[in-house]
Design a protein around this motif. Structure first.
Motif, mmCIF file in Angstrom:
data_model
loop_
_atom_site.group_PDB
_atom_site.id
_atom_site.type_symbol
_atom_site.label_atom_id
_atom_site.label_comp_id
_atom_site.label_asym_id
_atom_site.label_seq_id
_atom_site.Cartn_x
_atom_site.Cartn_y
_atom_site.Cartn_z
ATOM 1 N N SER A 1 0.854 -1.191 0.000
ATOM 2 C CA SER A 1 0.000 0.000 0.000
ATOM 3 C C SER A 1 0.888 1.239 0.000
ATOM 4 C CB SER A 1 -0.881 0.011 1.245
ATOM 5 O OG SER A 1 -0.103 0.368 2.369
ATOM 6 N N LYS A 2 0.251 2.394 -0.112
ATOM 7 C CA LYS A 2 0.958 3.674 -0.113
ATOM 8 C C LYS A 2 1.778 3.845 1.172
ATOM 9 C CE LYS A 2 -0.220 8.421 -1.045
ATOM 10 N NZ LYS A 2 -1.142 9.392 -0.491
ATOM 11 N N SER A 3 1.223 3.370 2.300
ATOM 12 C CA SER A 3 1.931 3.543 3.573
ATOM 13 C C SER A 3 2.906 2.401 3.864
ATOM 14 C CB SER A 3 0.916 3.651 4.708
ATOM 15 O OG SER A 3 0.127 2.485 4.731
ATOM 16 N N GLY A 4 3.060 1.474 2.912
ATOM 17 C CA GLY A 4 4.056 0.418 3.100
ATOM 18 C C GLY A 4 3.506 -0.860 3.697
ATOM 19 N N ARG A 5 2.178 -0.948 3.950
ATOM 20 C CA ARG A 5 1.588 -2.196 4.480
ATOM 21 C C ARG A 5 1.733 -3.267 3.405
ATOM 22 N NH1 ARG A 5 -0.769 -6.186 6.065
ATOM 23 N NH2 ARG A 5 -2.616 -6.465 7.319
ATOM 24 N N ASP B 1 -5.477 2.007 4.858
ATOM 25 C CA ASP B 1 -5.626 3.372 4.321
ATOM 26 C C ASP B 1 -6.438 3.427 3.020
ATOM 27 O OD1 ASP B 1 -3.892 2.605 2.282
ATOM 28 O OD2 ASP B 1 -2.135 3.478 3.229
ATOM 29 N N GLY B 2 -6.893 2.265 2.536
ATOM 30 C CA GLY B 2 -7.746 2.245 1.340
ATOM 31 C C GLY B 2 -7.032 2.533 0.031
ATOM 32 N N SER B 3 -5.689 2.725 0.089
ATOM 33 C CA SER B 3 -4.965 3.071 -1.149
ATOM 34 C C SER B 3 -4.897 1.867 -2.089
ATOM 35 C CB SER B 3 -3.541 3.560 -0.822
ATOM 36 O OG SER B 3 -2.788 2.522 -0.247
ATOM 37 N N VAL B 4 -4.665 2.156 -3.381
ATOM 38 C CA VAL B 4 -4.555 1.094 -4.380
ATOM 39 C C VAL B 4 -3.231 0.368 -4.152
ATOM 40 C CG1 VAL B 4 -4.319 0.632 -6.860
ATOM 41 C CG2 VAL B 4 -5.929 2.377 -6.057
ATOM 42 N N LEU B 5 -3.283 -0.969 -4.116
ATOM 43 C CA LEU B 5 -2.058 -1.747 -3.869
ATOM 44 C C LEU B 5 -1.238 -1.839 -5.154
ATOM 45 C CD1 LEU B 5 -3.528 -4.642 -1.702
ATOM 46 C CD2 LEU B 5 -2.487 -2.495 -0.937
ATOM 47 N N ILE B 6 0.077 -1.718 -5.003
ATOM 48 C CA ILE B 6 0.948 -1.770 -6.183
ATOM 49 C C ILE B 6 2.053 -2.821 -5.992
ATOM 50 C CG2 ILE B 6 0.599 0.637 -6.920
ATOM 51 C CD1 ILE B 6 3.470 1.062 -5.531
#
Ligand code: AP5
Length: 220
Positions: free
Chosen positions: A130-134, A152-157
């Protein structure tokens, strides 16, 4: 508690660090995350590190030692830290020992998470962040909603250095440059080994129990 997480790429250091940090209120210090952040921010150091990271090579000691030791001396790490991805070479370990001696602190344990090369390639190819590193895995540790971080709901990359050819190089670099640290910490009586092929929860339970025992011993 001043702990080091050791192990090959994809062994589960980041996954376990996240859990242990919550159990023991330790500062989680990941040099990989710090370098990726510097790269994303476009700093001079980040751009310099990028070419090494993208090639699966280690960033030079003189760059990494500086940022890691500076981070250890910050306030939130004063009561204990969990080093994830540092040290990774014998000169880095020696620099850490010298810094700790100067701060009148000592390393409590080096936690080695072991996993064979075949498992590593499978794990890394399914890793998403995730954006926060999860950290997630599409098969072994999926998010509740596909492609989105639970927190955080961010798009996973997928990480830039998670391509199969780069992973093979990272593994070769691990065996050549980082594996000697196993002997380094074993000789100091600090090494604790864990079977990283177990499920993330089992690995976590084993490490947590060992750290709890170490903490009790420390308090006696
Ligand atoms: P860094 O970010 O430190 O990467 P790494 O050490 O290669 O480790 P990874 O983050 O790939 O793996 P991990 O062990 O944390 O596994 P994870 O928990 O994610 O370094 C990146 C680069 O930065 C380096 O190549 C280098 O260029 C540079 N760098 C950093 N520090 C440096 C230093 N000190 N000196 C020089 N250069 C430095 O798990 C992997 C996947 O498996 C995930 O998808 C996870 O969900 C899954 N998983 C985890 N545990 C399990 C399990 N038990 N069973 C099944 N799946 C699992």
């Amino acid at each position: 508690m001043n702990l080091i997480l050791l192990g090959p790429p994809g062994a589960g250091k980041g996954t376990q660090a996240e859990r242990l940090q919550q159990d023991f209120t330790l500062a989680h210090i990941s040099t990989g995350e710090m370098l990726r952040q510097a790269k994303a921010d476009g700093t001079e150091m980040g751009l310099k590190a990028q070419e090494f990271m993208d090639a699966g090579q280690l960033v030079p000691d003189e760059v990494v030692i500086g940022i890691a030791l500076e981070r250890i001396s910050k306030d939130d790490a004063r009561d204990g830290f969990l080093l994830d991805g540092f040290p990774r070479t014998v000169p880095q370990a020696e620099a850490l020992d010298a810094e700790m001696a100067g701060l009148e602190r000592r390393i409590t344990a080096a936690i080695l998470i072991e996993a064979p090369d075949e498992d590593i390639v499978r794990r890394i190819s399914g890793r998403r962040v995730s954006k926060s590193g999860r950290v997630y895995h599409v098969e072994f540790d999926p998010p509740k909603h596909e492609g989105r971080c639970d927190v955080d709901g961010s798009v996973l990359i997928q990480r830039d250095d998670d391509k199969p050819e780069t992973v093979r190089e990272r593994l070769a670099v691990y065996h050549r440059q980082t594996a000697p640290l196993i002997e380094y910490y074993d000789a100091q009586g600090l090494l604790r080994r864990f079977d990283g092929t177990r499920s993330p929860t089992e690995v976590h339970d084993h490490i947590r129990a060992t750290i709890a025992t170490l903490r009790l011993e420390d308090e006696l």
